[in-house]
Design an enzyme around this catalytic site. Structure first.
Site, PDB file in Angstrom:
ATOM      1  NE  ARG A 180      -3.808   0.282   2.317  1.00  0.00           N
ATOM      2  CZ  ARG A 180      -4.603   0.640   3.299  1.00  0.00           C
ATOM      3  NH1 ARG A 180      -4.671  -0.102   4.408  1.00  0.00           N
ATOM      4  NH2 ARG A 180      -5.335   1.747   3.212  1.00  0.00           N
ATOM      5  CB  CYS A 239      -2.567   3.712   9.435  1.00  0.00           C
ATOM      6  SG  CYS A 239      -4.018   4.273  10.384  1.00  0.00           S
TER       7      CYS A 239
END
Length: 291
Positions: A180, A239
Site C-alpha cells: 500500500r 496509517c
C-alpha cells in the site's frame, strides 16, 4: 503504584477474568463485525462499534475515513458501556489488537483513563488459552457520563504533516503494509501511494510469528533507533484512517517510549486533498532501512 502495562497476556487475563472491576470490550471491526460478535465472543464482552462509537462518519476529505467523535459523544459511549474512570478496561479484537482495539486504547488514554489494557494475541489467543466464549448479547448498566474535557494525547493535523514531511527534525511514519505504501495496491482509498517524505514501518513488524507483541526490549531497540535523538513531539504516526496507526503507538508505549503524535486523518484525508502524492508512477518511495 507502578504503571499498568498497556498489554495483558492471555494467562494474566485468565487470572483476573472474574474480577468485578474488569470490563471486557470486543472491538472487532469490519462489515460483519456485529454478526461475528453475536455468533461468538469472549464471555462477558460488551461490543463497541468502530464506525458508530469510535469515529464519526463525515466527509473523508475533512478528517479521513475515521475522524474522532466529539468528546460529548465519546463520553456517552463510555457511559453506555458502563465504563467509569475507576473501571479496569480490557479490549480485544480479531486482528491481534491492530484494529479498533488499539484505537479504543488510544482514545481512553487520550482522556486520561488509567486502567486500560489490550489483550495480547486478541480473540484467538484468549480462546486458545481456554477463555470461555458465548453467543449471548451482553448488556450493562449505564454509568454517569464520563467526565471528559479534551483529548490529552498529541495529534497532528494535515497542515502540520505538510510542514513535518519536509523537515529533517521530524519523522512521519506510515504503518500500512509495504504494497500500500509503495502504491501497488489500495483496497480502501481512492488513490494508491503515500505521503512524500514519510517512511514505511508496517505495524505488522510489532508482532512475532504467533501474532503477539514482540518483547519489550526488541520494540524499544527498534523504535529508539528509528527516532534517534528526535523530540517525541516531532514524530507523527499515521496509517489509512487513524486506526491501525494506534497499534504502533501502543507498541511504543509498551516499550516505554513517549507516545508520538497521531495523524487521525492519515492517507484517507491526505489523498483526497490537493497535496503532493508519492505513487508508483512518481517512483517516490521512502522505506525504512533495517540495515
Amino acid at each position: 503504584m507502578s504503571k499498568l502495562s498497556p498489554i495483558i497476556n492471555p494467562e494474566e487475563f485468565l487470572n483476573i477474568k472474574n474480577s468485578s472491576e474488569v470490563i471486557l470490550i470486543d472491538a472487532r471491526a469490519g462489515i460483519n463485525a456485529m454478526e461475528n460478535y453475536q455468533n461468538e465472543h469472549l464471555k462477558g464482552a460488551r461490543f463497541v462499534d468502530l464506525n458508530q462509537d469510535l469515529a464519526t462518519v463525515e466527509d473523508p476529505a475533512n478528517g479521513g475515513r475515521h475522524p474522532l467523535p466529539s468528546l460529548e459523544k465519546f463520553s456517552q459511549v463510555l457511559s453506555k458501556l458502563g465504563i467509569s474512570p475507576q473501571s479496569h478496561v480490557i479490549i480485544y479484537d480479531d486482528k491481534n489488537g491492530s484494529n479498533a482495539a488499539a484505537r479504543f486504547w488510544w482514545m481512553l488514554r487520550a482522556v486520561d483513563h488509567e486502567k486500560i489494557q489490550v489483550l495480547n494475541g486478541g480473540l484467538q489467543a484468549a480462546i486458545k488459552a481456554g477463555y470461555p466464549v458465548s453467543s449471548a448479547i451482553e448488556t450493562s448498566e449505564p454509568t454517569e457520563n464520563y467526565p471528559i474535557s479534551k483529548w490529552n494525547l498529541a495529534q497532528a493535523d494535515i497542515e502540520e504533516v505538510e510542514t513535518a514531511r519536509n523537515n529533517e527534525e521530524n519523522i512521519v511514519i506510515d504503518v500500512r503494509d509495504k504494497n500500500r505504501f509503495d502504491g501497488l495496491t489500495e483496497p480502501l482509498d481512492l488513490i494508491a501511494g503515500h505521503i512524500p517524505g514519510a517512511i514505511n514501518i508496517p505495524f505488522s513488524e510489532n508482532l512475532d510469528d504467533d501474532g503477539f507483541y514482540k518483547p519489550v526490549e526488541d520494540l524499544a531497540k527498534k523504535y529508539k533507533e528509528i527516532i534517534g535523538d528526535k523530540n517525541p513531539e516531532n514524530v507523527i504516526v499515521h496509517c489509512g484512517s487513524g486506526v491501525t496507526a494506534c497499534h504502533t503507538l501502543l507498541a511504543m508505549d509498551y516499550a516505554g517510549i513517549p507516545i508520538p503524535k497521531l495523524y487521525v486523518g492519515s492517507w484517507s484525508e491526505w489523498s483526497r486533498n490537493d497535496r503532493e502524492l508519492a505513487t508508483k508512477e512518481t517512483n517516490n518511495s521512502f522505506g525504512y532501512n533495517k540495515n
